[in-house]
Design a protein around this motif. Sequence first.
Motif, PDB file in Angstrom:
ATOM      1  N   LYS A 249    -123.206 -25.903  84.644  1.00  0.00           N
ATOM      2  CA  LYS A 249    -123.390 -26.764  83.470  1.00  0.00           C
ATOM      3  C   LYS A 249    -122.211 -27.721  83.341  1.00  0.00           C
ATOM      4  CE  LYS A 249    -125.380 -28.179  79.684  1.00  0.00           C
ATOM      5  NZ  LYS A 249    -125.593 -27.275  78.541  1.00  0.00           N
ATOM      6  N   SER A 254    -127.549 -29.228  85.452  1.00  0.00           N
ATOM      7  CA  SER A 254    -128.150 -28.497  84.336  1.00  0.00           C
ATOM      8  C   SER A 254    -129.321 -27.617  84.736  1.00  0.00           C
ATOM      9  CB  SER A 254    -128.583 -29.476  83.241  1.00  0.00           C
ATOM     10  OG  SER A 254    -127.468 -30.166  82.733  1.00  0.00           O
ATOM     11  N   LYS A 258    -129.597 -23.642  84.243  1.00  0.00           N
ATOM     12  CA  LYS A 258    -130.663 -22.994  83.488  1.00  0.00           C
ATOM     13  C   LYS A 258    -131.265 -21.827  84.260  1.00  0.00           C
ATOM     14  CE  LYS A 258    -134.988 -23.869  81.004  1.00  0.00           C
ATOM     15  NZ  LYS A 258    -135.639 -22.676  81.553  1.00  0.00           N
ATOM     16  N   LEU A 288    -123.875 -18.523  76.103  1.00  0.00           N
ATOM     17  CA  LEU A 288    -124.256 -19.659  75.269  1.00  0.00           C
ATOM     18  C   LEU A 288    -123.024 -20.452  74.822  1.00  0.00           C
ATOM     19  CD1 LEU A 288    -127.037 -18.010  73.090  1.00  0.00           C
ATOM     20  CD2 LEU A 288    -127.340 -19.580  75.018  1.00  0.00           C
ATOM     21  N   GLN A 291    -122.079 -22.559  77.746  1.00  0.00           N
ATOM     22  CA  GLN A 291    -123.029 -23.656  77.932  1.00  0.00           C
ATOM     23  C   GLN A 291    -122.835 -24.755  76.884  1.00  0.00           C
ATOM     24  OE1 GLN A 291    -125.989 -23.723  80.354  1.00  0.00           O
ATOM     25  NE2 GLN A 291    -124.323 -22.538  81.247  1.00  0.00           N
ATOM     26  N   ASP A 293    -124.094 -25.003  73.996  1.00  0.00           N
ATOM     27  CA  ASP A 293    -125.392 -25.346  73.430  1.00  0.00           C
ATOM     28  C   ASP A 293    -125.384 -24.973  71.945  1.00  0.00           C
ATOM     29  OD1 ASP A 293    -128.065 -25.514  72.639  1.00  0.00           O
ATOM     30  OD2 ASP A 293    -128.810 -24.966  74.617  1.00  0.00           O
TER      31      ASP A 293
END
Length: 367
Positions: A249, A254, A258, A288, A291, A293
Amino acid sequence: MPWIRAQGTIPDAHPGKTFYLIGDPAHAAVIATHNGAFLGGWPLSTPNEVLRVLADRRLAFMWPALETWAGPALEPMRARMLADAQERFRSGTPLAAKGTAESSVRPMTRALLQLASELDGAGRTAEAAALLRERLATPPGKEDWQRSEFAMISLRLARINYGRGNITNAIDVLQAASMALPDSRYSLNFDINRASYLVQGGQYAAGLELIDRTLTRYTGESGEKWTPGGDRVPGSMREFALIRACALKGLGRSQEAKTELDALLNAPEPADPVFVLTNNVTLRFRALLCQRDIEALAGFIIGSLNGPAVADGLMVWLQRDFETPHLDPALVQAVRAHPRVRAAVATRVRTLPPEFGAVLNRRPAAR
């Protein structure tokens, strides 16, 4: 029963259940019953575990009794724990293992690791590091136990540095450990953790190269591919997926990230009769965060806070005054400021009073 200090119910999420705070002067625990039948419970053996209860609004009926038991700002409890760890280190009688490292060493070394953690938790991090470095000054030896314990002490020292935001120092510790045990199977542990710290420090290409090289060596030496039950320590492949997902990432790859993240999120919960393993929930939160996100993190947090579990670890992480020096402060602030997270926190989480700041952030007690 004289050892019951508080009791109450949480009708919205736990109909028919009663929660009790029980304890004697030195020990406390939370237990739950359902219509009079014992369901289980957990000990309050660390300040963090106490803080989680004190921050959960659903357990407000326990707060006065728990604060009385733990003492002002939890400092008496912290002092008891450190004194106990020091005595257990002198006598070689540690507590039960917490984590894979402590379950991989003999009692005397486990007592050392536990004392180092208590010193760090009391804000005496320099003493904790010195204690571990003193042991690492002796060559690792040739017996497998000696090498294993050298490895676990090195990993604990690196972890303490990382937890304080000293990522470069953590990497240096692991590099020195690799040089002390070249071509050892324990160097796999050093390289996995070093790759993780490289990625956490933004060195994505270097971290990916190291974790891929380590994965090739791991699968070659173990003779196992990525299959449930095929890891030497069950669940080890989750760590590879987490680090690869973060590195990919960071490099802008990406879709590959994933794929790795999906493998981690769908991994079965590992179990082992000897090793104490990191659970999937903890690794998913770490993934997470790595990432970056914000929406996924918000969903994870809201799901946890609105779920049936009480005294969740996020109760501490979400505290306004809780410091995370190993993480990007902008990321942490963005997650805490997310409107849905703020709404869930307002309902579920108590903002701890300022006097808990020292124990919350593992700083020395205020004089």
